[in-house]
Design a protein around this motif. Structure first.
Motif, PDB file in Angstrom:
ATOM      1  N   UNK A 104       0.877  -1.165   0.000  1.00 53.82           N
ATOM      2  CA  UNK A 104       0.000   0.000   0.000  1.00 53.82           C
ATOM      3  C   UNK A 104       0.916   1.216   0.000  1.00 53.82           C
ATOM      4  N   UNK A 105       0.704   2.167  -0.908  1.00 58.14           N
ATOM      5  CA  UNK A 105       1.546   3.350  -1.000  1.00 58.14           C
ATOM      6  C   UNK A 105       0.817   4.559  -0.424  1.00 58.14           C
ATOM      7  N   UNK A 106       1.544   5.314   0.402  1.00 62.09           N
ATOM      8  CA  UNK A 106       0.962   6.426   1.154  1.00 62.09           C
ATOM      9  C   UNK A 106       1.765   7.694   0.894  1.00 62.09           C
ATOM     10  N   UNK A 107       1.070   8.777   0.613  1.00 67.73           N
ATOM     11  CA  UNK A 107       1.701  10.066   0.356  1.00 67.73           C
ATOM     12  C   UNK A 107       1.666  10.921   1.613  1.00 67.73           C
ATOM     13  N   UNK A 108       2.817  11.530   1.944  1.00 64.54           N
ATOM     14  CA  UNK A 108       2.876  12.412   3.113  1.00 64.54           C
ATOM     15  C   UNK A 108       3.931  13.478   2.863  1.00 64.54           C
ATOM     16  N   UNK A 109       4.165  14.344   3.858  1.00 67.47           N
ATOM     17  CA  UNK A 109       5.157  15.405   3.731  1.00 67.47           C
ATOM     18  C   UNK A 109       6.536  14.890   4.145  1.00 67.47           C
ATOM     19  N   UNK A 110       7.528  15.162   3.317  1.00 69.69           N
ATOM     20  CA  UNK A 110       8.876  14.640   3.554  1.00 69.69           C
ATOM     21  C   UNK A 110       9.489  15.184   4.836  1.00 69.69           C
ATOM     22  N   UNK A 111       9.302  16.466   5.117  1.00 72.72           N
ATOM     23  CA  UNK A 111       9.958  17.046   6.286  1.00 72.72           C
ATOM     24  C   UNK A 111       9.503  16.418   7.594  1.00 72.72           C
ATOM     25  N   UNK A 112       8.356  15.740   7.583  1.00 69.48           N
ATOM     26  CA  UNK A 112       7.846  15.115   8.800  1.00 69.48           C
ATOM     27  C   UNK A 112       8.457  13.735   9.060  1.00 69.48           C
ATOM     28  N   UNK A 113       8.988  13.091   8.024  1.00 67.57           N
ATOM     29  CA  UNK A 113       9.489  11.720   8.195  1.00 67.57           C
ATOM     30  C   UNK A 113      10.968  11.569   7.871  1.00 67.57           C
ATOM     31  N   UNK A 114      11.552  12.576   7.245  1.00 70.67           N
ATOM     32  CA  UNK A 114      12.959  12.457   6.863  1.00 70.67           C
ATOM     33  C   UNK A 114      13.841  12.419   8.109  1.00 70.67           C
ATOM     34  N   UNK A 115      14.762  11.482   8.136  1.00 66.43           N
ATOM     35  CA  UNK A 115      15.664  11.341   9.269  1.00 66.43           C
ATOM     36  C   UNK A 115      15.119  10.475  10.384  1.00 66.43           C
ATOM     37  N   UNK A 116      13.901   9.938  10.200  1.00 66.41           N
ATOM     38  CA  UNK A 116      13.310   9.092  11.244  1.00 66.41           C
ATOM     39  C   UNK A 116      14.008   7.736  11.306  1.00 66.41           C
ATOM     40  N   UNK A 117      14.166   7.215  12.532  1.00 67.40           N
ATOM     41  CA  UNK A 117      14.735   5.879  12.715  1.00 67.40           C
ATOM     42  C   UNK A 117      13.721   4.819  12.311  1.00 67.40           C
ATOM     43  N   UNK A 118      12.463   5.058  12.677  1.00 61.08           N
ATOM     44  CA  UNK A 118      11.362   4.159  12.321  1.00 61.08           C
ATOM     45  C   UNK A 118      10.158   4.991  11.920  1.00 61.08           C
ATOM     46  N   UNK A 119       9.321   4.409  11.066  1.00 63.01           N
ATOM     47  CA  UNK A 119       8.071   5.060  10.668  1.00 63.01           C
ATOM     48  C   UNK A 119       6.936   4.060  10.846  1.00 63.01           C
ATOM     49  N   UNK A 120       5.878   4.489  11.512  1.00 61.48           N
ATOM     50  CA  UNK A 120       4.696   3.636  11.641  1.00 61.48           C
ATOM     51  C   UNK A 120       3.499   4.346  11.012  1.00 61.48           C
ATOM     52  N   UNK A 121       2.560   3.543  10.554  1.00 58.85           N
ATOM     53  CA  UNK A 121       1.329   4.072   9.957  1.00 58.85           C
ATOM     54  C   UNK A 121       0.139   3.476  10.701  1.00 58.85           C
ATOM     55  N   UNK A 122      -0.750   4.333  11.137  1.00 65.98           N
ATOM     56  CA  UNK A 122      -1.956   3.892  11.844  1.00 65.98           C
ATOM     57  C   UNK A 122      -3.159   4.058  10.927  1.00 65.98           C
ATOM     58  N   UNK A 123      -3.790   2.924  10.612  1.00 63.55           N
ATOM     59  CA  UNK A 123      -5.032   2.936   9.852  1.00 63.55           C
ATOM     60  C   UNK A 123      -6.173   3.098  10.859  1.00 63.55           C
ATOM     61  N   UNK A 124      -7.383   2.861  10.450  1.00 66.14           N
ATOM     62  CA  UNK A 124      -8.506   3.068  11.355  1.00 66.14           C
ATOM     63  C   UNK A 124      -8.435   2.175  12.585  1.00 66.14           C
ATOM     64  N   UNK A 125      -7.928   0.943  12.416  1.00 68.66           N
ATOM     65  CA  UNK A 125      -7.922   0.018  13.553  1.00 68.66           C
ATOM     66  C   UNK A 125      -6.648  -0.827  13.627  1.00 68.66           C
ATOM     67  N   UNK A 126      -5.562  -0.351  13.017  1.00 72.20           N
ATOM     68  CA  UNK A 126      -4.324  -1.120  13.036  1.00 72.20           C
ATOM     69  C   UNK A 126      -3.128  -0.207  12.822  1.00 72.20           C
ATOM     70  N   UNK A 127      -2.041  -0.501  13.543  1.00 76.17           N
ATOM     71  CA  UNK A 127      -0.778   0.221  13.385  1.00 76.17           C
ATOM     72  C   UNK A 127       0.294  -0.754  12.922  1.00 76.17           C
ATOM     73  N   UNK A 128       1.059  -0.359  11.905  1.00 76.74           N
ATOM     74  CA  UNK A 128       2.086  -1.242  11.361  1.00 76.74           C
ATOM     75  C   UNK A 128       3.289  -0.433  10.900  1.00 76.74           C
ATOM     76  N   UNK A 129       4.406  -1.129  10.657  1.00 77.48           N
ATOM     77  CA  UNK A 129       5.639  -0.481  10.222  1.00 77.48           C
ATOM     78  C   UNK A 129       5.522  -0.062   8.743  1.00 77.48           C
ATOM     79  N   UNK A 130       6.229   1.001   8.407  1.00 77.86           N
ATOM     80  CA  UNK A 130       6.264   1.486   7.022  1.00 77.86           C
ATOM     81  C   UNK A 130       7.700   1.800   6.633  1.00 77.86           C
ATOM     82  N   UNK A 131       7.968   1.755   5.328  1.00 77.51           N
ATOM     83  CA  UNK A 131       9.278   2.092   4.788  1.00 77.51           C
ATOM     84  C   UNK A 131       9.181   3.356   3.947  1.00 77.51           C
ATOM     85  N   UNK A 132      10.250   4.142   3.948  1.00 82.08           N
ATOM     86  CA  UNK A 132      10.312   5.301   3.063  1.00 82.08           C
ATOM     87  C   UNK A 132      10.618   4.794   1.661  1.00 82.08           C
TER      88      UNK A 132
END
Length: 441
Positions: A178-206
């Motif tokens: 699943x591909x998700x669009x967001x703002x780069x300045x909010x995630x750049x340099x992060x050690x980990x990124x997670x994405x929370x859907x309506x009822x689930x949270x999972x790891x994401x890759x840049x």
């Protein structure tokens, strides 16, 4: 005498032993060389056979072991944005015919009788807001919360972890992610990124990003999502921003007031504003919504289509609430999602008024507002304030023509660029050969 004889015999015996030892080592050396050569030849033959066998059986073996990766499908965002080119010039405004129009007497209409006048009540207002809320709820199925987690060690040698959250929008899937669009300045340099859907949270890759547009694409594996999430979420619909007019009502979703999950209602108050980035130019529009420092998310119309992206960086000089029109962004998002090679020319382009073009004796042309020092344009000799009249004999009618042409060029391809440069108050035509590069983020 006996002594000399004895020494001669010892010397002969020593020479015999030397010859015997040398002969022995010589034989061993030949044997070792033959064995080594044979081993190398056998290794090469074995390697060639193994390589051939692997190539023949690779797909079958990978499928048997369950390691074969499914091919990713391409994501497309069709756009109806009109591009101005010499073969497709702007549609001229029709000139009214000078022929006098005969006067027609208005038809006599029967009067409309209002039998009952109904005044709107608070319940009607609540019903209207409820309908608007339903539009927002449907669009929210395409929205997620993106959390960037940064870990490190502070000055006192203590480990720390910070989290920042923003919104993201689901733009599609490629059979694997699943591909998700967001703002780069909010995630750049992060050690980990997670994405929370309506009822689930999972790891994401840049997955991919672009610094000029401040856009980032995140990938979440379909295998990591449960059935409930897959049934609930939906892909956002990207509309057309060139159809936007002032006065239309819009909804801002995501984190328009700095808080994820927030919603703002407003209307478009101004359009036709522009901001330029490297090798492109975007239109943005303003709304009567309060501007916040950490705002982000999407702007949708009442059909639930995305018509703009809220950006913290692409706002031009505006201090009011603005959004970048989605029509010009769709090709960029598509290229990032599919990891398509993009061309780097290296200028900040601007449109030119007719007066300046006339002074330069040009019918068409785009203005070079700035040149990136590491760019192909700079290396070729193009400088700030130049007017690019044509590239490969294609007239530069507008910045849209320029960006459309770049999509048709491949990396390392050389193009002929004609410019007009003001030298001692006189415009002179100069021709450059520019070898374009692949854009690296």
């Amino acid at each position: 005498m006996d002594r000399n004889k004895r020494e001669n015999e010892q010397e002969k015996e020593f020479q015999f032993l030397q010859e015997k030892v040398a002969s022995k080592w010589k034989k061993r050396g030949k044997k070792f060389l033959l064995l080594t050569t044979g081993t190398v030849i056998l290794a090469v033959i074995f390697g060639l056979i193994a390589r051939y066998t692997f190539l023949v059986s690779e797909d079958w073996l990978m499928e048997l072991l369950g390691l074969k990766e499914e091919e990713r499908t391409q994501i497309e965002f069709p756009s109806n944005t009109p591009i101005v080119t010499p073969s497709n010039p702007p549609t001229p405004t029709p000139v009214p015919s000078p022929t006098p129009t005969p006067v027609v007497k208005p038809e006599q209409k029967e009067p409309v009788i209002v039998e009952q006048k109904v005044e709107a009540t608070a319940k009607d207002y609540v019903k209207m807001m409820s309908d608007i809320r339903k539009i927002a709820d449907q669009a929210a199925k395409s929205l997620v919360t993106v959390t960037a987690i940064e870990s490190g060690v502070d000055w006192s040698d203590k480990e720390y972890e910070t989290e920042t959250s923003t919104s993201g929008v689901i733009i599609g899937e490629n059979n694997i992610d699943i591909l998700i669009l967001t703002q780069l300045n909010e995630v750049r340099g992060a050690t980990r990124i997670t994405v929370t859907f309506l009822n689930q949270t999972t790891e994401a890759l840049l997955w991919n990003y672009d610094t000029d547009y401040n856009l980032a694409i995140l990938a979440v594996s379909l295998k990591d999502l449960n059935e409930t999430t897959l049934e609930t979420i939906k892909t956002a619909v990207l509309g057309e921003s060139y159809l936007v007019t002032t006065g239309i009502p819009v909804l801002a979703l995501g984190n328009p007031n700095g808080y994820t999950g927030s919603v703002e209602l407003g209307m478009v108050t101004k359009k036709g504003l522009y901001t330029s980035v490297v090798d492109n130019r975007f239109e943005f529009f303003q709304m009567n919504i309060i501007n916040y420092e950490r705002s982000g998310g999407i702007i949708i119309n009442f059909d639930g289509e995305i018509i703009g992206l809220i950006s913290q960086t692409l706002k031009g000089e505006s201090k009011v609430f603005t959004a970048i029109g989605i029509s010009k962004l769709k090709p960029i998002i598509e290229q990032l999602a599919n990891k398509t090679d993009r061309i780097y020319f290296g200028i900040i382009p601007e449109e030119l008024p007719k007066e300046v073009l006339k002074e330069a004796e040009l019918s068409y042309g785009i203005y070079v507002n700035d040149v990136m020092t590491d760019s192909p344009a700079f290396e070729a000799g193009i400088r700030r304030s130049d007017i690019i009249s044509s590239i490969n004999d294609t007239d530069m009618v507008s910045v849209g023509t320029f960006t459309s042409l770049l999509k048709e060029i491949k990396p390392e391809e050389t193009v002929t660029v004609k410019v007009k440069r003001l030298v001692k108050q006189v415009y002179k035509e100069i021709e450059f050969s520019v070898t374009l590069m692949k854009k690296e983020h």
